[in-house]
Write a protein that holds these residues in place. Structure first.
Motif, PDB file in Angstrom:
ATOM      1  N   GLU A 131       0.827  -1.207   0.000  1.00  0.00           N
ATOM      2  CA  GLU A 131       0.000   0.000   0.000  1.00  0.00           C
ATOM      3  C   GLU A 131       0.863   1.261   0.000  1.00  0.00           C
ATOM      4  O   GLU A 131       0.549   2.247  -0.687  1.00  0.00           O
TER       5      GLU A 131
ATOM      6  N   SER B 165       0.534   3.878  -3.114  1.00  0.00           N
ATOM      7  CA  SER B 165      -0.007   5.206  -2.833  1.00  0.00           C
ATOM      8  C   SER B 165       1.041   6.308  -2.921  1.00  0.00           C
ATOM      9  O   SER B 165       0.694   7.486  -2.945  1.00  0.00           O
TER      10      SER B 165
ATOM     11  N   THR C  10      -1.349   5.494  10.565  1.00  0.00           N
ATOM     12  CA  THR C  10      -2.436   5.927   9.692  1.00  0.00           C
ATOM     13  C   THR C  10      -2.571   5.015   8.483  1.00  0.00           C
ATOM     14  O   THR C  10      -3.672   4.577   8.122  1.00  0.00           O
TER      15      THR C  10
ATOM     16  N   ASP D 104      -3.625   1.364   9.553  1.00  0.00           N
ATOM     17  CA  ASP D 104      -5.016   1.254   9.980  1.00  0.00           C
ATOM     18  C   ASP D 104      -5.939   0.958   8.798  1.00  0.00           C
ATOM     19  O   ASP D 104      -7.028   0.410   8.979  1.00  0.00           O
ATOM     20  N   ASP D 105      -5.514   1.326   7.597  1.00  0.00           N
ATOM     21  CA  ASP D 105      -6.326   1.060   6.413  1.00  0.00           C
ATOM     22  C   ASP D 105      -6.034  -0.302   5.800  1.00  0.00           C
ATOM     23  O   ASP D 105      -6.623  -0.662   4.783  1.00  0.00           O
TER      24      ASP D 105
ATOM     25  N   SER E 174      -8.220  -3.189  13.801  1.00  0.00           N
ATOM     26  CA  SER E 174      -7.406  -1.974  13.707  1.00  0.00           C
ATOM     27  C   SER E 174      -7.869  -0.993  14.769  1.00  0.00           C
ATOM     28  O   SER E 174      -8.906  -1.169  15.407  1.00  0.00           O
TER      29      SER E 174
ATOM     30  N   HIS F 189     -12.122   1.023   9.221  1.00  0.00           N
ATOM     31  CA  HIS F 189     -11.487   0.966   7.912  1.00  0.00           C
ATOM     32  C   HIS F 189     -12.097   2.014   6.994  1.00  0.00           C
ATOM     33  O   HIS F 189     -13.300   2.205   6.944  1.00  0.00           O
ATOM     34  N   THR F 190     -11.262   2.715   6.256  1.00  0.00           N
ATOM     35  CA  THR F 190     -11.714   3.685   5.266  1.00  0.00           C
ATOM     36  C   THR F 190     -11.363   3.190   3.886  1.00  0.00           C
ATOM     37  O   THR F 190     -10.360   2.501   3.696  1.00  0.00           O
TER      38      THR F 190
ATOM     39  N   ARG G 163      -9.908   2.822   0.299  1.00  0.00           N
ATOM     40  CA  ARG G 163      -8.672   3.269  -0.319  1.00  0.00           C
ATOM     41  C   ARG G 163      -8.986   4.044  -1.587  1.00  0.00           C
ATOM     42  O   ARG G 163     -10.040   3.858  -2.196  1.00  0.00           O
TER      43      ARG G 163
END
Length: 211
Positions: A140, A144, A152, A155-156, A179, A183-184, A186
């Motif tokens: 990730e 990204s 931070t 946590d995703d 977490s 979850h948010t 992506r």
């Protein structure tokens, strides 16, 4: 031990024990798996003894009682209570950290600030979960453009062991801690930067990325 493959594994282990070699076999939750259900623990020798293998008999590999014995050495998950346990976990994180190649990673990325405590909370000290979290987090971070691991980003990362070959009833799916925040989603793939050269990064003589 309810699957045919389980019984085959037990038979294979017993066949191995009839060989004149020293074997180191590694598994998860051996006592809970039922693999030793047919064996007995010898209090005198402090070793497990399994009955002879039918496979070994057929192939003329009948073992003596001594050759059928083996020692069970338990390597538990990491703990975070005593100074020695904390030091062992930090040493493991330092070893992982030394082999990561994220472009913006600080020297203490996994061992500084509250990261050890965070990683312990996310994985409960289970090595397989820890390395899955780090591996997915690094992917990730590269995708990204973040190029470092922090709370931070991690946590995703949702830890998942979804695998049709795993049998939850046989203890093959460990409990996965959650977490520290919900979850948010992506970013969509087309919102991310151009792909990173994951093989070799060289700024070159003019400061341009090259490979």
């Amino acid at each position: 031990m309810h699957r045919a493959d389980d019984q085959d594994t037990l038979d294979l282990v017993r066949a191995f024990m009839s060989m004149n070699v020293t074997l180191i076999l590694v598994g998860v939750d051996i006592l809970g798996s039922g693999l030793l259900r047919q064996g007995r623990f010898d209090e005198g020798t402090r070793q497990w003894v399994l009955p002879p293998s039918q496979h070994a008999r057929v192939h003329g590999l009948e073992a003596t009682q001594t050759e059928r014995r083996f020692d069970l050495v338990e390597l538990d998950r990491f703990r975070y209570t005593t100074p020695a346990q904390i030091a062992a976990f930090h040493d493991h994180l330092a070893g992982l950290q030394a082999n990561l190649r994220l472009l913006k990673a600080p020297p203490d990325m996994l061992t500084g600030a509250g990261m050890p405590e965070y990683l312990m909370r996310r994985t409960d000290g289970v090595v397989g979960l820890l390395e899955r979290l780090i591996e997915d987090g690094c992917q990730e971070a590269m995708d990204s453009g973040h190029e470092t691991l922090d709370e931070t980003l991690l946590d995703d990362v949702v830890l998942s062991l979804d695998d049709p070959d795993r049998d939850a009833q046989a203890g093959e799916v460990p409990a996965i801690p959650g977490s520290s925040r919900p979850h948010t989603a992506r970013p969509a793939a087309n919102d991310r930067r151009r792909g990173r050269n994951t093989v070799f990064d060289d700024q070159g003589p003019y400061g341009q990325a090259g490979g």
